[in-house]
Write a protein that holds these residues in place. Sequence first.
Motif: not given
Length: 123
Positions: A12-36
Amino acid sequence: MIGSRIHEIRMKKGLTLSELAVRANISKSYLSNIERNLNQNPSIHIIKKIAVVLDVDVRELLKTELYEETHQYLESEWVDFINELKQSGVKKEKIHEYKTLIEFIKWKNEQSGEKSNYGASKN
Protein backbone atom coordinates in the motif's frame (compact mmCIF):
# COMPACT_ATOMS: atom_id res chain seq x y z
CA MET A 1 -0.17 -13.22 10.55
CA ILE A 2 2.35 -10.46 11.00
CA GLY A 3 4.18 -11.21 7.75
CA SER A 4 1.01 -10.81 5.73
CA ARG A 5 0.26 -7.51 7.47
CA ILE A 6 3.75 -6.20 6.75
CA HIS A 7 3.49 -7.23 3.11
CA GLU A 8 0.04 -5.68 2.73
CA ILE A 9 1.06 -2.37 4.28
CA ARG A 10 4.36 -2.29 2.38
CA MET A 11 2.50 -2.73 -0.90
CA LYS A 12 0.00 0.00 0.00
CA LYS A 13 2.92 2.33 0.74
CA GLY A 14 4.49 1.49 -2.62
CA LEU A 15 7.73 0.13 -1.19
CA THR A 16 9.70 -2.76 -2.58
CA LEU A 17 11.03 -5.47 -0.33
CA SER A 18 14.54 -4.10 -0.87
CA GLU A 19 13.52 -0.54 0.00
CA LEU A 20 11.87 -1.57 3.23
CA ALA A 21 14.80 -3.79 4.20
CA VAL A 22 17.36 -1.02 3.57
CA ARG A 23 15.35 1.65 5.39
CA ALA A 24 14.68 -0.67 8.35
CA ASN A 25 18.32 -1.76 8.38
CA ILE A 26 17.52 -5.47 8.18
CA SER A 27 18.51 -8.01 5.56
CA LYS A 28 16.27 -8.47 2.56
CA SER A 29 16.23 -12.25 3.04
CA TYR A 30 15.18 -11.88 6.68
CA LEU A 31 12.37 -9.50 5.72
CA SER A 32 11.31 -11.87 2.96
CA ASN A 33 11.15 -14.73 5.46
CA ILE A 34 8.99 -12.61 7.76
CA GLU A 35 6.61 -11.60 4.97
CA ARG A 36 6.28 -15.20 3.76
CA ASN A 37 5.59 -16.26 7.36
CA LEU A 38 8.66 -18.49 7.41
CA ASN A 39 9.81 -16.51 10.43
CA GLN A 40 6.58 -16.13 12.37
CA ASN A 41 8.13 -14.70 15.50
CA PRO A 42 10.37 -11.71 14.72
CA SER A 43 11.65 -9.74 17.69
CA ILE A 44 9.78 -6.65 18.84
CA HIS A 45 12.90 -4.66 17.98
CA ILE A 46 12.61 -5.72 14.32
CA ILE A 47 8.86 -5.10 14.30
CA LYS A 48 9.45 -1.58 15.66
CA LYS A 49 12.02 -0.86 12.94
CA ILE A 50 9.60 -2.01 10.24
CA ALA A 51 6.72 -0.04 11.78
CA VAL A 52 8.79 3.17 11.77
CA VAL A 53 9.62 2.81 8.09
CA LEU A 54 6.02 1.94 7.21
CA ASP A 55 4.84 4.87 9.36
CA VAL A 56 2.36 2.76 11.33
CA ASP A 57 1.90 1.95 14.99
CA VAL A 58 3.40 -1.39 16.05
CA ARG A 59 -0.10 -2.50 17.06
CA GLU A 60 -1.16 -2.14 13.44
CA LEU A 61 1.36 -4.82 12.46
CA LEU A 62 0.33 -7.13 15.29
CA LYS A 63 -3.39 -7.11 14.54
CA THR A 64 -4.94 -10.32 13.29
CA GLU A 65 -7.85 -10.52 10.88
CA LEU A 66 -10.14 -11.85 13.60
CA TYR A 67 -9.16 -9.00 15.90
CA GLU A 68 -9.84 -6.47 13.14
CA GLU A 69 -13.26 -7.92 12.34
CA THR A 70 -14.23 -8.04 16.02
CA HIS A 71 -12.79 -4.60 16.68
CA GLN A 72 -14.59 -3.06 13.69
CA TYR A 73 -17.87 -4.67 14.74
CA LEU A 74 -17.52 -3.41 18.30
CA GLU A 75 -16.45 -0.01 17.09
CA SER A 76 -19.53 0.32 14.89
CA GLU A 77 -21.76 -0.68 17.81
CA TRP A 78 -20.18 2.00 19.99
CA VAL A 79 -20.42 4.59 17.24
CA ASP A 80 -24.11 3.81 16.81
CA PHE A 81 -24.64 4.05 20.58
CA ILE A 82 -22.81 7.37 20.78
CA ASN A 83 -24.81 8.73 17.85
CA GLU A 84 -28.05 7.74 19.59
CA LEU A 85 -26.90 9.51 22.75
CA LYS A 86 -26.04 12.63 20.78
CA GLN A 87 -29.39 12.58 18.98
CA SER A 88 -31.19 12.33 22.31
CA GLY A 89 -29.44 15.49 23.50
CA VAL A 90 -26.71 14.02 25.71
CA LYS A 91 -23.63 16.27 25.69
CA LYS A 92 -20.21 14.64 25.92
CA GLU A 93 -19.30 16.94 28.81
CA LYS A 94 -22.15 15.40 30.82
CA ILE A 95 -21.63 11.73 29.92
CA HIS A 96 -19.94 11.01 33.26
CA GLU A 97 -23.19 11.93 34.99
CA TYR A 98 -24.94 9.09 33.18
CA LYS A 99 -22.44 6.62 34.60
CA THR A 100 -24.30 6.60 37.93
CA LEU A 101 -27.55 5.78 36.16
CA ILE A 102 -25.91 2.99 34.18
CA GLU A 103 -24.38 1.56 37.36
CA PHE A 104 -27.80 1.68 39.07
CA ILE A 105 -29.46 -0.14 36.17
CA LYS A 106 -26.71 -2.74 36.22
CA TRP A 107 -27.14 -3.19 40.00
CA LYS A 108 -30.93 -3.42 39.62
CA ASN A 109 -30.60 -6.10 36.94
CA GLU A 110 -28.23 -8.06 39.15
CA GLN A 111 -30.68 -7.81 42.05
CA SER A 112 -33.55 -9.00 39.85
CA GLY A 113 -31.44 -11.94 38.73
CA GLU A 114 -30.58 -12.84 42.32
CA LYS A 115 -34.22 -12.69 43.42
CA SER A 116 -35.45 -14.82 40.52
CA ASN A 117 -32.67 -17.34 41.12
CA TYR A 118 -33.40 -17.31 44.87
CA GLY A 119 -37.09 -17.83 44.29
CA ALA A 120 -36.48 -20.60 41.79
CA SER A 121 -34.31 -22.54 44.21
CA LYS A 122 -37.02 -22.45 46.94
CA ASN A 123 -39.62 -24.08 44.70
